[in-house]
Each structure stands twice: as C-alpha cells, then as structure tokens.
Design an enzyme around this catalytic site. Structure first.
Site: not given
Ligand code: ZN
Length: 313
Positions: A62, A64, A66-67, A142, A212, A270
């Site tokens: 996804h 976000h 941090d990914h 999410h 997530d 995570h």
C-alpha cells in the site's frame, strides 16, 4: 530448492536504531522478490548480503510512506550501477504518479526500464505467475487501499521410483507420462498402475505477507494452511483500542488468526516503537499459538520441502 524469507525491516511508521521500516525479500528457487520497500531498504539489502541485482520484481502492499519511501533510492542506485534488466513493480494503481514523477525528475537516461503492473484492492488477483510459482493479492483493511500477497509454489509432478525405471526399462516419454499421473500401458499387454510406480510429489510451499490491516473473520479462510504467515502485530493486547482506531492488529489477534487458519508458523512484525522490547507481545501470541515469532531485521526463515514418502508405504 530454496524457499526462504529474509526480513529487512520490521518497524512500523518510523525507523529506529534497531529496526528499519517494512521490507522483506523472498527467495523462491533463487529468484528474489522484494516485498514493500521502506526507507533504507537498499542499505538493508547490502547489510544482509542480498544481491540487489537479483531482484527483478517488487511488490508494494500500500502507499504509506513507511512501505514505499525506499523506492527512489533503490531506483537511483540501480541506475548508477548500470542495471540493464527490466524492473517490475506491482502496486496499487496510484503508485503510477510516484513512478511518473521519478522518471520525469530523475529518470533521464536510465539504464533500465521500470515496468508498472497496477492493481486495485477490491478483490484478489493473480498478479504474477511463472513456471514454478504464483503471487496473488489478498485485499486487507486499512486507512488506504491495501493488499497482502500470497506466494505459492505450483503443484509439482509425481516422483518416480528409481527401481521401477530400471525394472521396466522406462523411456523418457514413459517417465514423463507416469510423472503426470498416467499408468504404464504397453502394446505387449504390460499394465502397471501409477501408484505402484510413483511417490507423492513434494508439497508445494506457501508464504503470505499481510501488514497494515485490522483483523477480520474471512482472513481465516483466505490464509488456510499457509506454511509461513507474516502478519502485523503493531500493538500488544492492552493497546487494542489503538489498533482499532488506526486499522492495525494486535499480537492476540494475529495469533488467534494463525491458530484458526492452521498455518505452519506465524511471524509477527510492523511493531510500534512505543515498546522497549517485545517480551509481552511475543508471550501473548505464543500462549495462543506456540509457533509464533517476532521478526528481527536480518532474520531468515526457511520453509523446507516436505517429502511425503511414507504416505504410500
Ligand atoms: Zn500503513
């Protein structure tokens, strides 16, 4: 044949001195698949001796930061290193804006091509398939569209008993036919049923990556009998309210899901950086599902091949 997962980053949200944001590399028969690409992924690849040039496919769960924030650095380094082979990116369709921006801003005279494979997160899709394996998306829940990825080896052919090859002087065509499940039938009247000639194939292995997401009931069916399940456990049970508000999961939810789905091993990750250590989180999970583990950056988990030789003896 290898089937192993190396954790490159196991932190949620922000990096810490011990944990990088989410990234993993899955080695299936010496083909390397990068899963998520948090900031600093290329550093972790070097630190844990993964040959970056072997990665041709990147799967993004996804959008976000941090990914995905490791992508620009990785793209740039590949270019500086003179990469030639195509790089395939599989992600939610909106990543196209980011990829286009990179190409326009930094991608002049790139030594290689980035090929984007967009998908939506409303239903499962088979997004990758080769001779040996498939990758399917699994829609999760999410604050933005998100999917998990299920990597499965394709079913293998039956194993032929070596002594039968000698006994019946089997030719190459006959061996292939028997391995596909056929009986031995010859014009001279020879008939040997397949189960006297073969042993069951090695069991196909599977890995599921789910991060997530909140936990919801239909995941049990979707993740049934997975060999290795990576599932996020951002929070301990005491912080379950926080998990609900932020669309994340707890150790107890991850372990309960693993138990109900009958997976082989649960690898949690995570983690919120609010916890000094993961003792409580791990204890909560193992009490429910003993084969629960807490990911550390640099850990490698191998799924061995299981030979069912005894089944027919
Ligand atoms: Zn997220």
């Amino acid at each position: 044949m290898s089937f192993s997962l190396t954790v490159l980053g196991s932190s949620s949200a922000v990096p810490t001195t011990k944990r990088f944001p989410t990234a993993q590399v899955l080695n299936v028969h010496e083909r390397f698949f990068l899963i998520d690409c948090g900031e600093g992924t290329q550093i972790q690849l070097r630190r844990f001796s993964v040959n970056m040039s072997r990665i041709n496919h990147i799967f993004i769960s996804h959008l976000h930061g941090d990914h995905v924030f490791g992508l620009y650095g990785l793209f740039s380094s590949y270019n500086l290193l003179g990469r030639k082979s195509d790089l395939h990116i599989y992600a939610y369709r909106d990543l196209e804006f980011t990829l286009d921006h990179f190409k326009k801003q930094f991608g002049i005279n790139m030594s290689y091509s980035i090929i984007f494979h967009p998908f939506t997160a409303d239903q499962p899709y088979e997004i990758y398939s080769d001779r040996r394996m498939t990758v399917q998306t699994l829609p999760l829940r999410h604050s933005v569209p998100v999917v998990g990825f299920i990597f499965r080896e394709k079913p293998k052919l039956l194993n032929i008993k070596k002594d039968k090859i000698i006994q019946f002087k089997l030719g190459i065509k006959e061996i292939r036919s028997i391995k596909e499940g056929n009986d031995l039938v010859r014009p001279d009247g020879t008939f040997v049923p397949n189960n006297e000639l073969t042993l069951p194939p090695v069991k196909p292995r599977s890995y599921a990556f789910c991060t997530d997401t909140s936990c919801f009931p239909s995941l049990v069916e979707s993740l049934k009998d997975i060999d290795l399940l990576y599932f996020e456990a951002t929070f301990i049970h005491d912080d379950r309210k926080l998990a609900r508000i932020t669309s994340h999961s707890t150790s107890v939810q991850a372990a309960t899901l693993a138990k109900k789905a009958g997976v082989g091993k649960l690898l949690m990750g995570h983690f919120s950086n609010r916890y000094k250590n993961l003792k409580q989180l791990l204890a909560e999970a193992t009490e429910i599902f003993p084969m629960s583990f807490a990911a550390e950056d640099g850990d490698t988990y191998t799924i061995p091949e299981v030979h069912d030789d005894q089944l027919r003896q």
